[in-house]
Write a protein that holds these residues in place. Sequence first.
Motif, mmCIF file in Angstrom:
data_model
loop_
_atom_site.group_PDB
_atom_site.id
_atom_site.type_symbol
_atom_site.label_atom_id
_atom_site.label_comp_id
_atom_site.label_asym_id
_atom_site.label_seq_id
_atom_site.Cartn_x
_atom_site.Cartn_y
_atom_site.Cartn_z
ATOM 1 N N THR A 176 -4.736 -3.721 12.626
ATOM 2 C CA THR A 176 -5.273 -2.690 11.751
ATOM 3 C C THR A 176 -4.718 -1.326 12.144
ATOM 4 O O THR A 176 -4.725 -0.967 13.325
ATOM 5 C CB THR A 176 -6.811 -2.664 11.826
ATOM 6 O OG1 THR A 176 -7.315 -3.947 11.422
ATOM 7 C CG2 THR A 176 -7.389 -1.588 10.917
ATOM 8 N N THR A 178 -4.586 2.886 10.849
ATOM 9 C CA THR A 178 -5.105 3.919 9.955
ATOM 10 C C THR A 178 -4.402 5.232 10.251
ATOM 11 O O THR A 178 -4.261 5.625 11.410
ATOM 12 C CB THR A 178 -6.622 4.113 10.140
ATOM 13 O OG1 THR A 178 -7.285 2.886 9.839
ATOM 14 C CG2 THR A 178 -7.147 5.190 9.197
ATOM 15 N N ASN A 198 -2.696 -4.589 8.448
ATOM 16 C CA ASN A 198 -3.674 -4.033 7.509
ATOM 17 C C ASN A 198 -3.633 -2.524 7.686
ATOM 18 O O ASN A 198 -4.171 -1.978 8.640
ATOM 19 C CB ASN A 198 -5.068 -4.585 7.813
ATOM 20 C CG ASN A 198 -6.063 -4.233 6.726
ATOM 21 O OD1 ASN A 198 -6.002 -3.149 6.145
ATOM 22 N ND2 ASN A 198 -6.999 -5.133 6.456
ATOM 23 N N THR A 200 -4.021 1.479 6.299
ATOM 24 C CA THR A 200 -4.716 2.380 5.401
ATOM 25 C C THR A 200 -4.239 3.804 5.625
ATOM 26 O O THR A 200 -4.240 4.286 6.756
ATOM 27 C CB THR A 200 -6.244 2.321 5.611
ATOM 28 O OG1 THR A 200 -6.700 0.987 5.400
ATOM 29 C CG2 THR A 200 -6.961 3.257 4.637
ATOM 30 N N ARG A 202 -5.024 7.712 4.365
ATOM 31 C CA ARG A 202 -6.076 8.493 3.723
ATOM 32 C C ARG A 202 -5.657 9.957 3.677
ATOM 33 O O ARG A 202 -5.332 10.562 4.714
ATOM 34 C CB ARG A 202 -7.399 8.348 4.483
ATOM 35 C CG ARG A 202 -7.906 6.938 4.584
ATOM 36 C CD ARG A 202 -9.093 6.811 5.538
ATOM 37 N NE ARG A 202 -10.190 7.701 5.164
ATOM 38 C CZ ARG A 202 -10.618 8.705 5.910
ATOM 39 N NH1 ARG A 202 -10.038 8.968 7.069
ATOM 40 N NH2 ARG A 202 -11.641 9.452 5.507
ATOM 41 N N PHE A 220 -1.753 -3.045 2.265
ATOM 42 C CA PHE A 220 -1.538 -1.599 2.354
ATOM 43 C C PHE A 220 -2.482 -0.906 1.388
ATOM 44 O O PHE A 220 -2.550 -1.268 0.219
ATOM 45 C CB PHE A 220 -0.085 -1.244 2.027
ATOM 46 C CG PHE A 220 0.162 0.233 1.933
ATOM 47 C CD1 PHE A 220 0.203 0.865 0.704
ATOM 48 C CD2 PHE A 220 0.328 0.998 3.070
ATOM 49 C CE1 PHE A 220 0.422 2.219 0.608
ATOM 50 C CE2 PHE A 220 0.532 2.358 2.990
ATOM 51 C CZ PHE A 220 0.579 2.971 1.754
ATOM 52 N N ARG A 221 -3.215 0.095 1.878
ATOM 53 C CA ARG A 221 -4.138 0.851 1.039
ATOM 54 C C ARG A 221 -3.793 2.335 1.115
ATOM 55 O O ARG A 221 -3.603 2.865 2.204
ATOM 56 C CB ARG A 221 -5.585 0.656 1.481
ATOM 57 C CG ARG A 221 -6.105 -0.772 1.404
ATOM 58 C CD ARG A 221 -7.561 -0.843 1.831
ATOM 59 N NE ARG A 221 -8.068 -2.202 1.793
ATOM 60 C CZ ARG A 221 -8.004 -3.056 2.808
ATOM 61 N NH1 ARG A 221 -7.455 -2.654 3.940
ATOM 62 N NH2 ARG A 221 -8.478 -4.275 2.694
ATOM 63 N N GLN A 223 -5.661 5.646 0.100
ATOM 64 C CA GLN A 223 -6.946 6.160 -0.352
ATOM 65 C C GLN A 223 -6.835 7.664 -0.594
ATOM 66 O O GLN A 223 -6.463 8.414 0.313
ATOM 67 C CB GLN A 223 -8.036 5.873 0.688
ATOM 68 C CG GLN A 223 -8.255 4.387 0.923
ATOM 69 C CD GLN A 223 -9.307 4.106 1.968
ATOM 70 O OE1 GLN A 223 -9.837 5.030 2.581
ATOM 71 N NE2 GLN A 223 -9.607 2.847 2.188
ATOM 72 N N PRO A 238 -13.715 0.819 6.314
ATOM 73 C CA PRO A 238 -12.970 0.575 5.090
ATOM 74 C C PRO A 238 -13.711 1.125 3.877
ATOM 75 O O PRO A 238 -14.927 1.063 3.791
ATOM 76 C CB PRO A 238 -12.865 -0.954 5.034
ATOM 77 C CG PRO A 238 -13.048 -1.396 6.453
ATOM 78 C CD PRO A 238 -13.994 -0.407 7.062
ATOM 79 N N PRO A 241 -10.207 1.777 -2.094
ATOM 80 C CA PRO A 241 -9.033 2.617 -2.296
ATOM 81 C C PRO A 241 -8.876 3.010 -3.748
ATOM 82 O O PRO A 241 -9.269 2.287 -4.657
ATOM 83 C CB PRO A 241 -7.875 1.701 -1.858
ATOM 84 C CG PRO A 241 -8.380 0.317 -2.131
ATOM 85 C CD PRO A 241 -9.872 0.362 -1.889
ATOM 86 N N SER A 244 -3.949 0.794 -4.287
ATOM 87 C CA SER A 244 -3.737 -0.118 -3.173
ATOM 88 C C SER A 244 -2.723 -1.178 -3.556
ATOM 89 O O SER A 244 -2.401 -1.380 -4.717
ATOM 90 C CB SER A 244 -5.051 -0.792 -2.757
ATOM 91 O OG SER A 244 -5.520 -1.629 -3.801
ATOM 92 N N SER A 246 -1.850 -5.287 -2.073
ATOM 93 C CA SER A 246 -1.894 -6.355 -1.101
ATOM 94 C C SER A 246 -0.625 -7.144 -1.284
ATOM 95 O O SER A 246 -0.092 -7.229 -2.382
ATOM 96 C CB SER A 246 -3.115 -7.254 -1.329
ATOM 97 O OG SER A 246 -2.994 -7.934 -2.555
#
Length: 437
Positions: A176, A178, A198, A200, A202, A220-221, A223, A238, A241, A244, A246
Amino acid sequence: MVDGTGIVTAAGGDSGNPVTFTSQSTNVCTSGGTNGSTITGLAAGTCTIVADQVGDDNYNPAPPAIQIFSIGKANQIVTIAPCPNIVVGGTCILSATGGGSNNPIIFDSMTPGICACSGTNGSTLTGLAAGICDVSAYQAGNDDYDAGGGHLDVIVTGTCLADPLTINGATFGPGTHTRASQTSIATQGSVMVQTGANVTFRAPFHRYRPGLRVATGAVFRAQTGAVACSAAARTPAPAAPSASASAAGAAVATAPAAAPLPFTGMDALPPWIQERLAARGIDRQAVAQALLDPQGQWLLFETPQGINPADRNGTSDIYRLDLLDERLALLSRAPSGAAGNGPSRYPAADALGDWVVFQSEANDLVSDDDNGVSDIFLHEVPFRTTRRLPPPLTRHRPTRLSTRPVRTCSTTGSTVTADGRSLPTHCGEASPPCPSA
């Protein structure tokens, strides 16, 4: 020294035959080139060179002359390959070129509180805290080479930044990850999201270059929303989003292009844009027409203020401010780089802000503008070039005034369409196509 070369010379007898040189210690040095006069060091030690001159009908051969000198150790220069900026918890694989000893290059952190080296020969660099990471590289010497070393500074940033964050040449492995910014996130170069990752991102605004790739089995997200870089924000829970992808199909979802937002005057712009402009010393009363990218990536504006040193015409010009990297470009400029010799007004653009049109009374923005009237110009931001519309290759050159590029039109909906395919200069007028991206 080892790997070095030198030239030896000698004076001979009256036979006029050349003096030749020969190495008597070929494991330490060799002779080559014209008459063997170029000596090359092979190993540290004693080099023995013999000089000979043959005789002729009147002169006997000269007695051999011997010259002895030392071959010293060679220096080793270690050059570390650049490492992209990394975030706390992120890694970079270090590599370097060294000298002829062929000993391994060992990496170590000189700032252990900010970064650490691990793995084979310390080649895996991990960010521990925000700051400047000082990496050293050492290569041991041997009988022929002295030890060598080098240094590299790597910027380590937090996973959440107040400033714009650019992810440059990164690889996200399984696990993960971020990344967050209170301003914007952008990618540059090859950014890989590997199977099992995974990831993210933001930020209030996002910009993703073509080099972003998401492997099958990765998520992949992106946000979009307000971000606060608190301790809690560094390990956010989490959230749903706004955009996003996947990696069932390994494609990143992107929103349709949106037309830029028009503003009249600096006071109408969002407060954070006003702060950016004020920080550059731009007069609040000097900003007239403006266009803002809905994603907050760029701003076009008209101003008579000479912001650029090359802007000395004392009248209105068109500027483009990249809100991600803070580059401010003067668009209404002549090929010399100086601002045009007349006022430029009414900027319009496509959704990317790459194709910008404006009206100008200047006649030196292009080389063939001799029609004596104002014209509409297209500035291609990626190529930093300007051309007049309609193009000079049309059958009839324009001889009457070209009016401003209108912002709305009942037939097309906008002056420059969001996909950048049309550039009407006023309602009902046929428009030439924009250049291909």
